[in-house]
Design an enzyme around this catalytic site. Structure first.
Site, PDB file in Angstrom:
ATOM      1  N   HIS A 176       0.826  -1.187   0.036  1.00 35.06           N
ATOM      2  CA  HIS A 176       0.049  -0.125  -0.086  1.00 35.06           C
ATOM      3  C   HIS A 176       0.832   1.200  -0.084  1.00 35.06           C
ATOM      4  O   HIS A 176       0.480   2.282  -0.538  1.00 35.06           O
ATOM      5  CB  HIS A 176      -0.881  -0.143   1.140  1.00 35.06           C
ATOM      6  CG  HIS A 176      -2.284  -0.903   1.029  1.00 35.06           C
ATOM      7  ND1 HIS A 176      -3.051  -1.551   1.705  1.00 35.06           N
ATOM      8  CD2 HIS A 176      -2.631  -1.291  -0.228  1.00 35.06           C
ATOM      9  CE1 HIS A 176      -3.976  -2.102   1.277  1.00 35.06           C
ATOM     10  NE2 HIS A 176      -3.853  -1.715   0.017  1.00 35.06           N
TER      11      HIS A 176
ATOM     12  N   GLU B  55     -27.778   0.111 -10.362  1.00 37.00           N
ATOM     13  CA  GLU B  55     -26.873  -0.730  -9.836  1.00 37.00           C
ATOM     14  C   GLU B  55     -27.484  -1.794  -9.350  1.00 37.00           C
ATOM     15  O   GLU B  55     -26.627  -2.742  -8.811  1.00 37.00           O
ATOM     16  CB  GLU B  55     -26.075  -0.058  -8.818  1.00 37.00           C
ATOM     17  CG  GLU B  55     -26.734   0.716  -7.808  1.00 37.00           C
ATOM     18  CD  GLU B  55     -25.837   1.706  -6.883  1.00 37.00           C
ATOM     19  OE1 GLU B  55     -24.457   1.268  -6.677  1.00 37.00           O
ATOM     20  OE2 GLU B  55     -26.214   2.419  -5.995  1.00 37.00           O
TER      21      GLU B  55
ATOM     22  N   ASP C 282     -21.623  -2.276  -7.943  1.00 41.96           N
ATOM     23  CA  ASP C 282     -22.579  -3.109  -7.487  1.00 41.96           C
ATOM     24  C   ASP C 282     -23.411  -3.892  -8.466  1.00 41.96           C
ATOM     25  O   ASP C 282     -23.809  -4.822  -8.023  1.00 41.96           O
ATOM     26  CB  ASP C 282     -23.729  -2.051  -6.790  1.00 41.96           C
ATOM     27  CG  ASP C 282     -23.055  -1.791  -5.498  1.00 41.96           C
ATOM     28  OD1 ASP C 282     -22.864  -2.674  -4.830  1.00 41.96           O
ATOM     29  OD2 ASP C 282     -23.270  -0.415  -4.855  1.00 41.96           O
TER      30      ASP C 282
ATOM     31  N   CYS D 219     -20.389   5.428 -13.507  1.00 45.09           N
ATOM     32  CA  CYS D 219     -19.480   5.910 -12.405  1.00 45.09           C
ATOM     33  C   CYS D 219     -18.716   4.736 -11.569  1.00 45.09           C
ATOM     34  O   CYS D 219     -18.207   5.006 -10.532  1.00 45.09           O
ATOM     35  CB  CYS D 219     -20.160   6.829 -11.453  1.00 45.09           C
ATOM     36  SG  CYS D 219     -21.645   6.105 -10.663  1.00 45.09           S
TER      37      CYS D 219
HETATM   38  C1  PEP Z   1     -21.183   1.322  -8.025  1.00 45.75           C
HETATM   39  O1  PEP Z   1     -21.712   0.735  -7.368  1.00 45.75           O
HETATM   40  O2  PEP Z   1     -20.649   1.283  -9.140  1.00 45.75           O
HETATM   41  C2  PEP Z   1     -20.609   2.846  -7.474  1.00 45.75           C
HETATM   42  C3  PEP Z   1     -20.036   3.744  -8.126  1.00 45.75           C
HETATM   43  O3  PEP Z   1     -20.931   2.930  -6.181  1.00 45.75           O
HETATM   44  P1  PEP Z   1     -20.362   2.440  -4.860  1.00 45.75           P
HETATM   45  O4  PEP Z   1     -18.981   1.857  -5.160  1.00 45.75           O
HETATM   46  O5  PEP Z   1     -20.057   3.721  -3.911  1.00 45.75           O
HETATM   47  O6  PEP Z   1     -21.054   1.474  -4.294  1.00 45.75           O
HETATM   48 MG    MG Z   2     -22.675   1.249  -5.686  1.00 39.95          MG
END
Ligand code: PEP
Ligand code: MG
Length: 863
Positions: free
Chosen positions: A469, A711, A735, A782
């Site tokens: 890390h 998601e 997700d 995203c």
């Molecule tokens: C996702 O689920 O792709 C997302 C961007 O949200 P998180 O990673 O915060 O759950």
């Molecule tokens: Mg998510």
């Protein structure tokens, strides 16, 4: 140039051979490896798709030679050929040559621009060369001296003659000969022999060399094996004969090479034993290590000795009081980690390293034994904690997986943090008197995260690995680093001038002026390259045929907003608001939240800022909100489900978002939407917040866009219905993938299954985009997939309007988009959806991308 592929059951072995071969040819030859498999329980094996990808990455019309170790390596290589298009397959040869010697010989032959038959011949002859050198079975007479090359298993049309055959037509040309004595310490061993062969191969003349001392026969000077077979040692005399137009030039070049000792410094070699007694290392003060973070630094040494707390055992009378003392120390450590996570200049992705540290502190497997030690053995908290930490560190270090071994460093980091809190000392802050290179045994992630890149110009450690890390953080902070150098580095005095090159993993002590000049030039080029990349990243992402997509950043802290803009973000596509709720004992007030949203909105000015409402639960627990532990937390009370059940907490957040909106382009986004009713209920609470603000005369953006994260697979299935409710979609592939594949995103054992490039996920993204566009709303993505270079053409080809990703990945994404056309991207996306496996998608995109790179843009592509 002929490409070389090395296939081995062991990735390390394959990497080592590649390094050796690349060094012989100064990186001139396309070399690729396929080694090991992606199974955390057993990394030894071979993978057909990896072999296919390796071949595709070095393929050219000149052909590819594949060298394998044994057993399934052959099978994987044979199967990989099946994936190649017909017209490429016959230019790829699976060669039975010994792996190490064969790869080196093949690389040298390829660097000398030999054709594929000659490269294969060199590889095959490699073992004979070794055997002869050791006085074993093979000898010069066994080795083919006939230079007309015919090979078994080769298609007839490829069985051709060498371009530099023995004299037939130019016999009248005079043969010229020189005699030279070899003075370098190891004679014509592998590296000098490679240089000798490479030099000879630059000339048209036929050049032969013999070892006069051993009275050997003359061999071809452009064959690494034949030259090596000569067994030339220090002090041996060799005769080099050349015949042809450029014979004089060839002999002169070889003479210069031999007289320069092939670049080896025999003065250094002679004084090596004397030098070993000194603190400075051999070979002109050059030390090798592991390249951990690219870039060059030249600066004085700053030795860092972190204080390691020594713990004594003693008997405690009041076990309960001792337990309370321990719990208080853990809480302090948790608060420190939260603060570190939020205040360091690293992105959300890397800051997540500290989430793992927080998880350690909440891990019953760590805490329960401490309790036992305190209550049952009446041990003091420091001793109990250190005992448990030591056991865990030892367990990590015993793991076979090198990546997992590196997690021991994280445990040590957390362990020391709690100990410091128990004994009441604060962490050493690194106070550097001048910009320096930090030299230490090893840095913890906490140490590294706090480094100031204007003061710490480089890092040199004697332990560590590129996957630790600390190394990841050094790369994020842009600090060049070399790890794993010899411990003598710790003997250097503070202030001694050193230089390091984090790309090749080298460190120089008291570097010579010429080394400094070369490294300085490299440093300047590196800095200029970085500046250029950042400057380019400010331009929009437009395909070669003129389609523009928006590129935004995912952020999780105030400080990320400015960094995101510097890296070319055109706005924020996902603000994870969870950070406002962490590290506290009560929920944040409306005013507290407003201050955060306003600060970020001010940085972004009128650029888009998508604020995602609270997404706790799942992998983001928050004790004070009363979230109970759940058996299946990812399928439980998280995201919008929690918010709809806690309307006060939810409305407070919505009011803060609305109040921050005037004068900016803020949009609100709801996470984890699975049903239409959830969106409608969330919008109803939003409407209530708007009414309240209106009634009290508080301004907000009346036209603020409302969107949802797609998601959950159900959201994909009813995307048409959901699209009617909102202004935009943002696909959360992190997700979405785990739910589509039924593979927990935090479980490394199923990580391979949770690949967002699985065609099933790609098809669902496609469906979502189609539904959004049909309803005339825009759609972004995203999840981490947006930062995956292999996903770029697919996502573009599926018609995505916006990419939102970690800001560090933005420059590369924009560059990749600029190089594509929509038609190319669409073709790649269509092809991906027809495949049946993520690995195949990756292999096919990688092969197609390579083709695209090779294709030169023409003016007809533009406009
Ligand atoms: C996702 O689920 O792709 C997302 C961007 O949200 P998180 O990673 O915060 O759950
Ligand atoms: Mg998510």
């Amino acid at each position: 140039m002929v490409g070389i592929v090395i296939v081995s059951h062991s990735r390390q072995l394959a990497e080592g051979i590649r390094e050796l071969a690349a060094q012989m040819v100064q990186g001139k030859v396309p070399l690729a490896i396929a080694g090991g498999i992606d199974d955390p329980e057993n990394r030894l094996g071979t993978d057909t798709m990896q072999v296919y990808q390796a071949i595709a990455s070095v393929y050219s019309e000149d052909g590819v030679v594949v060298l394998m170790d044994l057993g399934s390596a052959l099978m994987s290589a044979e199967m990989a050929l099946e994936f190649l298009p017909e017209e490429q397959r016959y230019r790829v040869y699976l060669c039975e040559a010994p792996l190490v010697e064969g790869a080196i010989a093949a690389a040298v032959a390829s660097a000398a621009e030999n054709n594929i038959e000659q490269v294969i011949a060199e590889a095959r002859g490699a073992l004979a060369a070794k055997a002869a050198q050791l006085g074993g079975g093979a000898n010069l007479t066994d080795y083919p001296k006939n230079t007309t090359l015919h090979f078994l298993n080769l298609p007839e049309q490829l069985s051709v003659s060498s371009s530099k055959e023995q004299p037939t037509t130019n016999e009248e040309q005079q043969t010229k000969e020189i005699r030279l004595t070899i003075r370098n310490q190891l004679g014509l061993h592998a590296r000098p022999a490679a240089k000798f062969v490479a030099t000879a191969a630059r000339f048209q003349s036929q050049i032969r060399v013999r070892n006069l001392t051993r009275d050997s026969e003359a061999v071809r000077a452009d064959s690494i094996n034949q030259v090596a077979i000569l067994g030339v040692r220090q002090g041996h005399e060799i005769a080099i004969a050349a015949q042809g137009e450029d014979a004089d030039g060839a002999l002169a070049a070889l003479q210069v090479l031999v007289e320069a000792n092939f670049g080896e410094d025999d003065a250094v070699l002679k004084s090596r034993s004397a030098a070993q007694t000194e603190a400075t290392p051999p070979f002109k003060g050059e030390l090798s290590g592991i390249p951990a973070s690219p870039g060059v630094a030249i600066a004085p040494v700053f030795l860092y000795h972190p204080t390691s707390i020594q713990v004594q055992e003693y008997y405690v009378e009041d076990a309960e009081a001792e337990w309370q003392r321990f719990q208080a120390a853990v809480q302090t450590a948790q608060q420190e980690i939260q603060a570190l996570r939020q205040t360091t200049q690293i992105s959300e992705n890397e800051a997540a390293i500290f989430d793992a540290h927080l998880l350690f502190l909440a891990d019953p497997a760590l805490i329960d034994p401490v309790r036992q030690h305190i209550f049952e053995q009446r041990q003091n908290a420091e001793f109990a904690w250190q005992t448990v930490i030591d056991e865990l560190v030892a367990a990590y270090r015993k793991l076979e997986d090198a990546y997992m071994q590196q997690r021991a460093n994280d445990v040590v980091d957390v362990g020391q943090r709690v100990l410091r809190s128990l004994v009441g000392i604060t962490l050493n802050t690194l106070d550097l008197p001048q910009p320096s290179i930090l030299v230490a045994t090893e840095l913890t992630p906490s140490d590294t995260a706090q480094l100031d890149p204007t003061k710490v110009l480089g890092i040199c450690t004697t332990l560590g690995s590129a996957t630790s890390h600390s190394a990841i953080l050094a790369r994020t902070l842009g600090i060049p680093a070399v790890v794993g150098v010899k411990p003598e580095a710790l003997n250097w005095n503070n202030g001694t001038l050193i230089a390091l090159d984090g790309e090749i993993g080298k460190v120089w002590v008291k570097p010579q002026p010429d080394t400094i000049a070369a490294l300085q030039a490299k440093r300047e080029a590196w800095q200029a390259g970085q500046q250029q990349a950042l400057a380019k990243a400010q331009a929009p992402a437009v395909t070669r045929d003129g389609r523009q997509v928006n590129v935004c950043a995912n952020i999780g802290r105030i400080t990320d907003a400015q960094l995101a803009l510097e890296y070319g973000a055109e706005g924020v596509g996902l603000l994870r608001t969870e950070f406002i709720y962490l590290d506290r004992t009560t929920a944040p007030t409306e005013e507290e939240q407003l201050a955060v949203y306003q600060a970020i909105a001010q940085t972004l000015d009128t650029r888009p800022l998508i604020i995602r409402t609270l997404d706790v639960g799942g992998d983001k627990p928050l004790p004070y909100l009363g979230l109970p532990p759940e058996t299946n937390s990812f399928l439980g009370w998280r995201g919008i489900r929690f918010c709809l059940d806690q309307p006060d907490i939810f409305k407070t957040q919505l009011r803060a978002i609305l109040r921050a909106s005037p004068g900016h382009q803020i949009k609100v986004m709801f996470p984890m939407i699975a049903t239409v009713a959830e969106v409608q209920r969330a919008k109803a609470i939003l409407a209530k917040a708007q009414t309240e603000l209106r009634q009290t005369g508080i301004a907000f953006d009346q036209a603020m866009e409302v969107g949802i994260m797609v998601e959950v697979p159900s959201a994909v299935a009813i995307a048409d219905q959901l699209a009617a409710e909102v202004d935009f979609f943002s696909i959360g592939t992190n997700d979405l993938t785990q739910y589509i594949m039924a593979a927990d995103r935090t479980n490394p054992r199923v990580a391979k299954l949770a690949d967002a490039l699985h065609p099933s996920v790609v098809r669902m993204i496609h469906q979502t985009v189609q539904a959004a566009h049909k309803a005339d709303i825009w759609v972004g993505l995203c999840g981490e997939l947006a930062a995956d270079p292999l996903a770029t053409p697919i996502l573009l080809g599926l018609g995505l309007d916006e990419f939102s990703l970690s800001f560090q990945a933005i420059p590369a994404l924009k560059q990749a988009i600029n190089q594509l056309t929509v038609a190319e991207a669409e073709a790649i996306a269509q092809a991906a959806m027809k495949l049946d496996d993520a690995a195949k998608v990756r292999a096919s995109v990688s092969a197609l991308q390579k083709k695209t790179r090779e294709r030169k843009p023409t003016s007809s592509d533009v406009g």
